[in-house]
Scaffold this motif. Structure first.
Motif, PDB file in Angstrom:
ATOM      1  N   ALA A  67      -7.580  -0.449  -2.248  1.00 56.01           N
ATOM      2  CA  ALA A  67      -6.242  -1.175  -2.204  1.00 56.01           C
ATOM      3  C   ALA A  67      -5.775  -1.639  -0.664  1.00 56.01           C
ATOM      4  O   ALA A  67      -4.773  -2.037  -0.638  1.00 56.01           O
ATOM      5  CB  ALA A  67      -5.054  -0.559  -2.866  1.00 56.01           C
ATOM      6  N   GLY A  68      -6.908  -1.766   0.192  1.00 57.86           N
ATOM      7  CA  GLY A  68      -6.662  -2.100   1.695  1.00 57.86           C
ATOM      8  C   GLY A  68      -5.597  -1.056   2.356  1.00 57.86           C
ATOM      9  O   GLY A  68      -5.825   0.280   1.819  1.00 57.86           O
ATOM     10  N   TRP A  69      -5.063  -1.372   3.212  1.00 53.06           N
ATOM     11  CA  TRP A  69      -4.032  -0.400   4.121  1.00 53.06           C
ATOM     12  C   TRP A  69      -3.100   0.086   3.340  1.00 53.06           C
ATOM     13  O   TRP A  69      -2.783   1.590   3.609  1.00 53.06           O
ATOM     14  CB  TRP A  69      -3.353  -1.251   5.231  1.00 53.06           C
ATOM     15  N   ARG A  70      -2.547  -0.748   2.353  1.00 57.39           N
ATOM     16  CA  ARG A  70      -1.473   0.046   1.401  1.00 57.39           C
ATOM     17  C   ARG A  70      -2.168   1.198   0.406  1.00 57.39           C
ATOM     18  O   ARG A  70      -1.482   2.328   0.599  1.00 57.39           O
ATOM     19  CB  ARG A  70      -0.780  -1.144   0.504  1.00 57.39           C
ATOM     20  N   GLY A  71      -3.293   1.158   0.116  1.00 62.52           N
ATOM     21  CA  GLY A  71      -3.909   1.844  -0.489  1.00 62.52           C
ATOM     22  C   GLY A  71      -4.228   3.313   0.335  1.00 62.52           C
ATOM     23  O   GLY A  71      -4.044   4.559  -0.520  1.00 62.52           O
ATOM     24  N   ALA A  72      -4.546   3.069   1.413  1.00 60.58           N
ATOM     25  CA  ALA A  72      -4.990   4.088   2.633  1.00 60.58           C
ATOM     26  C   ALA A  72      -3.596   4.756   2.796  1.00 60.58           C
ATOM     27  O   ALA A  72      -3.713   6.303   2.516  1.00 60.58           O
ATOM     28  CB  ALA A  72      -5.478   3.455   3.692  1.00 60.58           C
ATOM     29  N   ILE A  73      -2.678   4.325   2.727  1.00 61.86           N
ATOM     30  CA  ILE A  73      -1.315   5.025   3.168  1.00 61.86           C
ATOM     31  C   ILE A  73      -0.942   5.778   2.127  1.00 61.86           C
ATOM     32  O   ILE A  73      -0.340   7.253   1.941  1.00 61.86           O
ATOM     33  CB  ILE A  73      -0.151   4.167   3.728  1.00 61.86           C
ATOM     34  N   VAL A  74      -0.963   5.168   0.817  1.00 65.07           N
ATOM     35  CA  VAL A  74      -0.695   5.857  -0.477  1.00 65.07           C
ATOM     36  C   VAL A  74      -1.327   6.997  -0.829  1.00 65.07           C
ATOM     37  O   VAL A  74      -0.989   7.929  -1.165  1.00 65.07           O
ATOM     38  CB  VAL A  74      -0.415   4.720  -1.653  1.00 65.07           C
ATOM     39  N   ALA A  75      -2.808   6.842  -0.725  1.00 63.44           N
ATOM     40  CA  ALA A  75      -3.565   8.245  -0.820  1.00 63.44           C
ATOM     41  C   ALA A  75      -3.377   8.966   0.109  1.00 63.44           C
ATOM     42  O   ALA A  75      -3.540  10.333  -0.548  1.00 63.44           O
ATOM     43  CB  ALA A  75      -5.248   7.395  -0.851  1.00 63.44           C
ATOM     44  N   THR A  76      -3.265   8.638   1.310  1.00 63.63           N
ATOM     45  CA  THR A  76      -3.034   9.868   2.325  1.00 63.63           C
ATOM     46  C   THR A  76      -1.727  10.751   1.955  1.00 63.63           C
ATOM     47  O   THR A  76      -1.903  11.954   2.112  1.00 63.63           O
ATOM     48  CB  THR A  76      -2.859   9.404   3.805  1.00 63.63           C
ATOM     49  N   VAL A  77      -0.701  10.121   1.649  1.00 66.53           N
ATOM     50  CA  VAL A  77       0.573  10.829   1.363  1.00 66.53           C
ATOM     51  C   VAL A  77       0.408  11.487   0.178  1.00 66.53           C
ATOM     52  O   VAL A  77       0.622  12.647  -0.095  1.00 66.53           O
ATOM     53  CB  VAL A  77       1.770   9.565   1.223  1.00 66.53           C
ATOM     54  N   GLY A  78      -0.212  10.949  -1.024  1.00 69.49           N
ATOM     55  CA  GLY A  78      -0.542  11.477  -2.151  1.00 69.49           C
ATOM     56  C   GLY A  78      -1.439  12.764  -2.232  1.00 69.49           C
ATOM     57  O   GLY A  78      -1.423  13.877  -2.917  1.00 69.49           O
ATOM     58  N   ILE A  79      -2.412  12.862  -1.127  1.00 71.53           N
ATOM     59  CA  ILE A  79      -3.248  13.998  -1.159  1.00 71.53           C
ATOM     60  C   ILE A  79      -2.661  15.032  -0.548  1.00 71.53           C
ATOM     61  O   ILE A  79      -2.832  16.355  -0.659  1.00 71.53           O
ATOM     62  CB  ILE A  79      -4.698  13.669  -0.397  1.00 71.53           C
ATOM     63  N   PHE A  80      -1.674  14.864   0.495  1.00 72.08           N
ATOM     64  CA  PHE A  80      -0.892  15.854   1.374  1.00 72.08           C
ATOM     65  C   PHE A  80       0.490  16.336   0.551  1.00 72.08           C
ATOM     66  O   PHE A  80       0.827  17.401   0.704  1.00 72.08           O
ATOM     67  CB  PHE A  80      -0.601  15.497   2.604  1.00 72.08           C
ATOM     68  N   LEU A  81       1.135  15.575  -0.106  1.00 73.25           N
ATOM     69  CA  LEU A  81       2.272  15.832  -0.630  1.00 73.25           C
ATOM     70  C   LEU A  81       2.241  17.087  -1.649  1.00 73.25           C
ATOM     71  O   LEU A  81       3.356  18.040  -1.463  1.00 73.25           O
ATOM     72  CB  LEU A  81       2.716  14.371  -1.427  1.00 73.25           C
ATOM     73  N   PRO A  82       1.479  17.210  -2.542  1.00 73.37           N
ATOM     74  CA  PRO A  82       1.589  18.373  -3.315  1.00 73.37           C
ATOM     75  C   PRO A  82       1.517  19.753  -2.677  1.00 73.37           C
ATOM     76  O   PRO A  82       1.988  20.596  -3.015  1.00 73.37           O
ATOM     77  CB  PRO A  82       0.410  18.377  -4.367  1.00 73.37           C
ATOM     78  N   GLY A  83       0.573  19.834  -1.577  1.00 70.75           N
ATOM     79  CA  GLY A  83       0.556  21.159  -0.570  1.00 70.75           C
ATOM     80  C   GLY A  83       1.871  21.339   0.115  1.00 70.75           C
ATOM     81  O   GLY A  83       2.385  22.307  -0.060  1.00 70.75           O
ATOM     82  N   PHE A  84       2.547  20.337   0.411  1.00 74.65           N
ATOM     83  CA  PHE A  84       3.877  20.409   1.331  1.00 74.65           C
ATOM     84  C   PHE A  84       4.844  20.673   0.357  1.00 74.65           C
ATOM     85  O   PHE A  84       5.615  21.569   0.291  1.00 74.65           O
ATOM     86  CB  PHE A  84       4.287  19.131   1.853  1.00 74.65           C
ATOM     87  N   VAL A  85       4.867  20.224  -1.021  1.00 77.03           N
ATOM     88  CA  VAL A  85       5.692  20.640  -2.053  1.00 77.03           C
ATOM     89  C   VAL A  85       5.548  22.109  -2.770  1.00 77.03           C
ATOM     90  O   VAL A  85       6.518  22.881  -2.765  1.00 77.03           O
ATOM     91  CB  VAL A  85       5.632  19.580  -3.206  1.00 77.03           C
ATOM     92  N   LEU A  86       4.192  22.550  -2.798  1.00 74.67           N
ATOM     93  CA  LEU A  86       3.963  23.927  -3.109  1.00 74.67           C
ATOM     94  C   LEU A  86       4.421  24.900  -2.056  1.00 74.67           C
ATOM     95  O   LEU A  86       5.218  25.893  -2.450  1.00 74.67           O
ATOM     96  CB  LEU A  86       2.494  23.966  -3.393  1.00 74.67           C
ATOM     97  N   VAL A  87       4.293  24.475  -0.776  1.00 72.38           N
ATOM     98  CA  VAL A  87       4.567  25.639   0.318  1.00 72.38           C
ATOM     99  C   VAL A  87       6.369  25.468   0.349  1.00 72.38           C
ATOM    100  O   VAL A  87       6.899  26.525   0.376  1.00 72.38           O
ATOM    101  CB  VAL A  87       4.116  24.968   1.800  1.00 72.38           C
TER     102      VAL A  87
END
Length: 116
Positions: A67-87
């Motif tokens: 999905a281009g740059w928007r997809g890159a940003i969303v994927a980056t946030v999506g991959i890190f967010l669960p770990g941050f929430v868990l901690v």
């Protein structure tokens, strides 16, 4: 929206090493969703090898391909967010586990020292 859910799901089970999830990436993105070819997934993993946090960079690359740059940003946030929430959610639980018993406080201090 589907990309967010897929990457969030991957991020939620990726604690420690993400390499165990390469099969999951292949199943989701190549076989089930058909968003990537086998070659594109291999390229994404290769690009990830040049950076710290290879699987995180792989997710960013996949987001960009899909999905281009928007997809890159969303994927980056999506991959890190669960770990941050868990901690964030585990902090109060761990403090409660420490309790008032001296042996629990010693065990928690020992485990914190070993995790650094």
């Amino acid at each position: 929206m589907a990309a967010v859910l897929v990457v969030f799901e991957i991020g939620s089970v990726m604690f420690g090493s993400g390499y165990v999830l390469l099969a999951f990436l292949r199943t989701e993105f190549v076989e089930r969703l058909h968003w990537l070819t086998e070659k594109q997934l291999i390229d994404a993993v290769a690009v990830g090898q040049f950076t710290p946090g290879p699987l995180s960079a792989t997710a960013t690359f996949i987001g960009y391909v899909v999905a281009g740059w928007r997809g890159a940003i969303v994927a980056t946030v999506g991959i890190f967010l669960p770990g941050f929430v868990l901690v964030a959610l585990s902090g109060p639980f761990l403090r409660a586990c420490e309790g008032r018993q001296p042996w629990r406080r010693r065990w928690m201090a020992w485990s914190r020292d070993r995790s650094r």
